[in-house]
Scaffold this motif. Sequence first.
Motif, PDB file in Angstrom:
ATOM      1  N   ARG A   1       0.893  -1.170   0.024  1.00 31.17           N
ATOM      2  CA  ARG A   1      -0.140  -0.046   0.087  1.00 31.17           C
ATOM      3  C   ARG A   1       0.805   1.272   0.089  1.00 31.17           C
ATOM      4  NH1 ARG A   1      -2.953  -3.023   3.929  1.00 31.17           N
ATOM      5  NH2 ARG A   1      -2.009  -1.668   5.461  1.00 31.17           N
ATOM      6  N   GLY A   2       2.167   1.161   0.315  1.00 38.37           N
ATOM      7  CA  GLY A   2       3.014   2.155   0.126  1.00 38.37           C
ATOM      8  C   GLY A   2       3.228   2.800   1.204  1.00 38.37           C
ATOM      9  N   GLU A   3       3.070   1.854   2.378  1.00 40.93           N
ATOM     10  CA  GLU A   3       3.262   2.465   3.880  1.00 40.93           C
ATOM     11  C   GLU A   3       4.588   2.086   4.344  1.00 40.93           C
ATOM     12  OE1 GLU A   3       0.243   0.802   6.055  1.00 40.93           O
ATOM     13  OE2 GLU A   3      -1.688   1.368   4.811  1.00 40.93           O
ATOM     14  N   GLU A   4       5.132   2.969   5.464  1.00 39.36           N
ATOM     15  CA  GLU A   4       6.196   2.501   5.863  1.00 39.36           C
ATOM     16  C   GLU A   4       6.178   1.275   6.813  1.00 39.36           C
ATOM     17  OE1 GLU A   4       8.860   6.724   7.008  1.00 39.36           O
ATOM     18  OE2 GLU A   4       7.786   5.717   8.428  1.00 39.36           O
ATOM     19  N   THR A   5       7.260   0.268   6.703  1.00 37.44           N
ATOM     20  CA  THR A   5       7.072  -0.733   7.325  1.00 37.44           C
ATOM     21  C   THR A   5       8.405  -0.794   8.463  1.00 37.44           C
ATOM     22  OG1 THR A   5       8.303  -2.051   5.862  1.00 37.44           O
ATOM     23  CG2 THR A   5       5.740  -1.983   5.680  1.00 37.44           C
ATOM     24  N   SER A   6       8.377  -1.717   9.463  1.00 38.55           N
ATOM     25  CA  SER A   6       9.482  -1.948  10.304  1.00 38.55           C
ATOM     26  C   SER A   6       9.647  -3.200  10.595  1.00 38.55           C
ATOM     27  CB  SER A   6       9.447  -0.742  11.642  1.00 38.55           C
ATOM     28  OG  SER A   6      10.810  -0.976  12.446  1.00 38.55           O
ATOM     29  N   LEU A   7      10.324  -4.168   9.698  1.00 39.38           N
ATOM     30  CA  LEU A   7      10.396  -5.507  10.177  1.00 39.38           C
ATOM     31  C   LEU A   7      11.757  -5.509  10.748  1.00 39.38           C
ATOM     32  CD1 LEU A   7       9.562  -8.420   9.598  1.00 39.38           C
ATOM     33  CD2 LEU A   7      11.031  -8.399   7.542  1.00 39.38           C
ATOM     34  N   ASN A   8      11.785  -6.303  11.885  1.00 40.96           N
ATOM     35  CA  ASN A   8      13.039  -7.033  12.622  1.00 40.96           C
ATOM     36  C   ASN A   8      13.428  -8.329  11.816  1.00 40.96           C
ATOM     37  OD1 ASN A   8      15.034  -7.900  14.702  1.00 40.96           O
ATOM     38  ND2 ASN A   8      13.659  -7.167  16.312  1.00 40.96           N
ATOM     39  N   PRO A   9      14.623  -7.902  11.451  1.00 37.16           N
ATOM     40  CA  PRO A   9      15.165  -9.179  10.839  1.00 37.16           C
ATOM     41  C   PRO A   9      15.949 -10.184  11.321  1.00 37.16           C
ATOM     42  CG  PRO A   9      16.478  -7.195  10.291  1.00 37.16           C
ATOM     43  CD  PRO A   9      15.350  -6.804  11.288  1.00 37.16           C
ATOM     44  N   LEU A  10      15.983  -9.987  12.930  1.00 40.04           N
ATOM     45  CA  LEU A  10      16.963 -10.610  13.636  1.00 40.04           C
ATOM     46  C   LEU A  10      16.825 -12.175  13.172  1.00 40.04           C
ATOM     47  CD1 LEU A  10      19.055 -10.341  15.917  1.00 40.04           C
ATOM     48  CD2 LEU A  10      17.051 -10.648  17.560  1.00 40.04           C
ATOM     49  N   GLY A  11      15.913 -12.719  13.502  1.00 40.21           N
ATOM     50  CA  GLY A  11      15.454 -14.269  13.272  1.00 40.21           C
ATOM     51  C   GLY A  11      16.272 -14.889  11.843  1.00 40.21           C
ATOM     52  N   LEU A  12      15.837 -14.034  10.849  1.00 42.11           N
ATOM     53  CA  LEU A  12      16.356 -14.127   9.300  1.00 42.11           C
ATOM     54  C   LEU A  12      17.955 -14.256   9.450  1.00 42.11           C
ATOM     55  CD1 LEU A  12      13.785 -11.956   7.352  1.00 42.11           C
ATOM     56  CD2 LEU A  12      13.638 -14.500   7.416  1.00 42.11           C
ATOM     57  N   VAL A  13      18.404 -13.297   9.914  1.00 38.71           N
ATOM     58  CA  VAL A  13      19.903 -12.887   9.893  1.00 38.71           C
ATOM     59  C   VAL A  13      20.614 -14.026  10.602  1.00 38.71           C
ATOM     60  CG1 VAL A  13      21.849 -11.432  10.297  1.00 38.71           C
ATOM     61  CG2 VAL A  13      19.475 -10.519   9.739  1.00 38.71           C
ATOM     62  N   GLU A  14      19.960 -14.505  11.732  1.00 38.38           N
ATOM     63  CA  GLU A  14      20.784 -15.423  12.524  1.00 38.38           C
ATOM     64  C   GLU A  14      20.656 -17.148  11.626  1.00 38.38           C
ATOM     65  OE1 GLU A  14      22.541 -15.709  15.322  1.00 38.38           O
ATOM     66  OE2 GLU A  14      22.179 -13.701  15.947  1.00 38.38           O
ATOM     67  N   ALA A  15      19.619 -17.027  10.997  1.00 36.30           N
ATOM     68  CA  ALA A  15      19.545 -18.226  10.149  1.00 36.30           C
ATOM     69  C   ALA A  15      20.603 -18.018   8.906  1.00 36.30           C
ATOM     70  CB  ALA A  15      18.230 -18.329   9.589  1.00 36.30           C
ATOM     71  N   MET A  16      20.512 -16.957   8.434  1.00 37.42           N
ATOM     72  CA  MET A  16      21.856 -16.980   7.194  1.00 37.42           C
ATOM     73  C   MET A  16      23.108 -16.869   7.988  1.00 37.42           C
ATOM     74  SD  MET A  16      22.466 -16.109   4.234  1.00 37.42           S
ATOM     75  CE  MET A  16      21.108 -15.375   3.682  1.00 37.42           C
ATOM     76  N   ILE A  17      23.449 -16.500   9.241  1.00 38.26           N
ATOM     77  CA  ILE A  17      24.695 -16.665   9.867  1.00 38.26           C
ATOM     78  C   ILE A  17      24.897 -18.209  10.109  1.00 38.26           C
ATOM     79  CG2 ILE A  17      26.010 -16.382  12.017  1.00 38.26           C
ATOM     80  CD1 ILE A  17      24.892 -13.638  12.226  1.00 38.26           C
ATOM     81  N   GLY A  18      23.956 -18.942  10.594  1.00 39.95           N
ATOM     82  CA  GLY A  18      24.174 -20.216  10.698  1.00 39.95           C
ATOM     83  C   GLY A  18      24.285 -20.921   9.603  1.00 39.95           C
ATOM     84  N   SER A  19      23.668 -20.855   8.460  1.00 44.52           N
ATOM     85  CA  SER A  19      23.934 -21.555   7.355  1.00 44.52           C
ATOM     86  C   SER A  19      25.136 -21.130   6.800  1.00 44.52           C
ATOM     87  CB  SER A  19      22.703 -21.121   6.387  1.00 44.52           C
ATOM     88  OG  SER A  19      22.534 -19.841   6.244  1.00 44.52           O
ATOM     89  N   MET A  20      25.740 -19.863   6.779  1.00 38.22           N
ATOM     90  CA  MET A  20      26.769 -19.588   6.121  1.00 38.22           C
ATOM     91  C   MET A  20      28.102 -20.191   6.772  1.00 38.22           C
ATOM     92  SD  MET A  20      26.614 -15.950   4.466  1.00 38.22           S
ATOM     93  CE  MET A  20      28.401 -15.924   3.715  1.00 38.22           C
ATOM     94  N   GLN A  21      27.868 -20.330   8.084  1.00 35.38           N
ATOM     95  CA  GLN A  21      29.058 -21.054   8.838  1.00 35.38           C
ATOM     96  C   GLN A  21      29.125 -22.585   8.897  1.00 35.38           C
ATOM     97  OE1 GLN A  21      28.122 -19.654  13.014  1.00 35.38           O
ATOM     98  NE2 GLN A  21      29.393 -17.657  12.944  1.00 35.38           N
ATOM     99  N   HIS A  22      28.015 -23.053   8.887  1.00 32.35           N
ATOM    100  CA  HIS A  22      27.962 -24.548   8.251  1.00 32.35           C
ATOM    101  C   HIS A  22      28.565 -24.851   6.919  1.00 32.35           C
ATOM    102  CE1 HIS A  22      26.916 -28.710   8.721  1.00 32.35           C
ATOM    103  NE2 HIS A  22      26.056 -28.683   7.731  1.00 32.35           N
ATOM    104  N   ALA A  23      28.105 -23.995   6.080  1.00 26.92           N
ATOM    105  CA  ALA A  23      28.556 -24.039   4.631  1.00 26.92           C
ATOM    106  C   ALA A  23      30.162 -24.053   4.566  1.00 26.92           C
ATOM    107  CB  ALA A  23      28.017 -23.176   3.621  1.00 26.92           C
ATOM    108  N   ALA A  24      30.627 -23.157   5.360  1.00 22.98           N
ATOM    109  CA  ALA A  24      32.147 -22.716   5.240  1.00 22.98           C
ATOM    110  C   ALA A  24      32.808 -24.141   6.099  1.00 22.98           C
ATOM    111  CB  ALA A  24      32.327 -21.506   6.198  1.00 22.98           C
ATOM    112  N   LYS A  25      32.260 -24.690   7.087  1.00 27.96           N
ATOM    113  CA  LYS A  25      32.671 -25.691   7.782  1.00 27.96           C
ATOM    114  C   LYS A  25      32.717 -27.002   7.079  1.00 27.96           C
ATOM    115  CE  LYS A  25      34.200 -27.948  11.696  1.00 27.96           C
ATOM    116  NZ  LYS A  25      34.595 -29.433  11.095  1.00 27.96           N
TER     117      LYS A  25
END
Length: 489
Positions: free
Chosen positions: A328-352
């Motif tokens: 609708r063109g309105e401002e939003t404020s999404l907290n991405p904390l859970g998404l980013v922790e998931a990205m961090i975990g997957s990248m660390q496991h991929a590197a391992k």
Amino acid sequence: MLSNFANNALRRASGARGMASTTRWATKTSAPSMVYIAGEEMTNYACELITKDWIEPYFTTEKWEHFDMSCTNRDDTDDKVLHDAVAAGSRIGAIFKEPTITPTAEQKEEFGLKNALGSPNGAMRRGWNGITISRDTIHIDGVELGFKKPLLTTFHPLKGDPILVDSRDLEDDHNVVVVYHNPLDNVEDLAHHFFSRCLEAEVVPYVVTKKTVFKWQEGFWAIHKKVFDENYKEAFAAKGLLDNTGGELQHLISDAATMQIIRWTGGNFGMSAHNYDGDMLTDEVAQVHRSPGFITSNLIGKRDDGAMIKEYEASHGTVSDLWHAHLRGEETSLNPLGLVEAMIGSMQHAAKLELDADPSTQENYDRVMTWTVTLRKAMHNTFRYGQGTRDMSGPDGYTTEDFIKKVAWRLDRYLVQQEDEDAPVLGEPSRAFRRNHTVDEDAVQEMFNQYDTDGNGAIDLKEFTEFMVKMGVAPMKDAKNKEGKESDV
């Protein structure tokens, strides 16, 4: 002189790349092989911004295999995309998954789908030989949340093809038949995973069942007890983690576990449970801790060669209400904390996994680990400086886009400096900031008046004690000695 609005706009629009252009971080390297499962709605939009501003300035992602798990693409491919994603996850072993939609009958019509699509998670658990799903609380140093110390719940997912186990005629007008199929093949692996993680986090382990009623759950507890006694008991005792449990692994009836979660706000415990109890406990933990956005979700499986398959995702959904506001063109404020922790975990496991397969990739492994740890610090400190999203910082908090830009700026600076002054320590942000805050304040006032017996606008210790007793959460004198022991209350 610039107005405050203009100053804020310039401050928030600071570019993601700055000092890093003159450092080793200016040269991109290849991110390790990983499966990226895209979802839809608000979380998909946020992940696109995160990838663009936080990942792509430092890594190329040509080794990632992308799968569009939106409802329309699943429908267009007759779910071939799901089967391909599961096969790729089995082969690669590291998976990041955005939240997805399992459409209801109404959504099937709304989206114009020709197929009734089931949840992709069941196919993933079966395809990756799912041992367990672990869910942990997320903590930000210096920010008060519901639980003071880390805690986790681990539950054993149902798996296996249905077979005929019983046949009978139902002659009543109304019938309900419940059949459970809980194979125990993976419970030993689950127990090792659970106890290892509890020991590493130095939290007290508990096993949760309803075996006093459901006798078939006895095997779940018995396997945990055997694994613990033979492999972990001495190590837990040496760390003092069994001091309040009589020196033994403790079992909790699921009813008691729900009460203890409310009481044990100091955290410092882990629970292993069946999938349905795990879902219930996770939802309760999320509400006490703050919201589902502060809970991680990690599916653990095992390849035929013994290598661990790990899939990471946020424990919340696609956040439809914010997506519709965005459209609708309105401002939003999404907290991405859970998404980013998931990205961090997957990248660390991929590197391992990459390092285990090829020791010459040590430098890239170190780079991924440095980046993920620094990203977490940059994001957490942004909250601590009062520059978080509105669920944490109130009406003046940052929008979805501005928060991601601010973290990008701080990440760039930290990667160069690898140090920063201490951020301030904050009390727990008011839960009234949450957009789903629907507390009936008139009803709360009425309840308060019941216990404010002298009408002075404050509740003293005697009045508070009466309130706690009536609510059934008053600590008992012998609770310290009996805490954690099996109970039906």
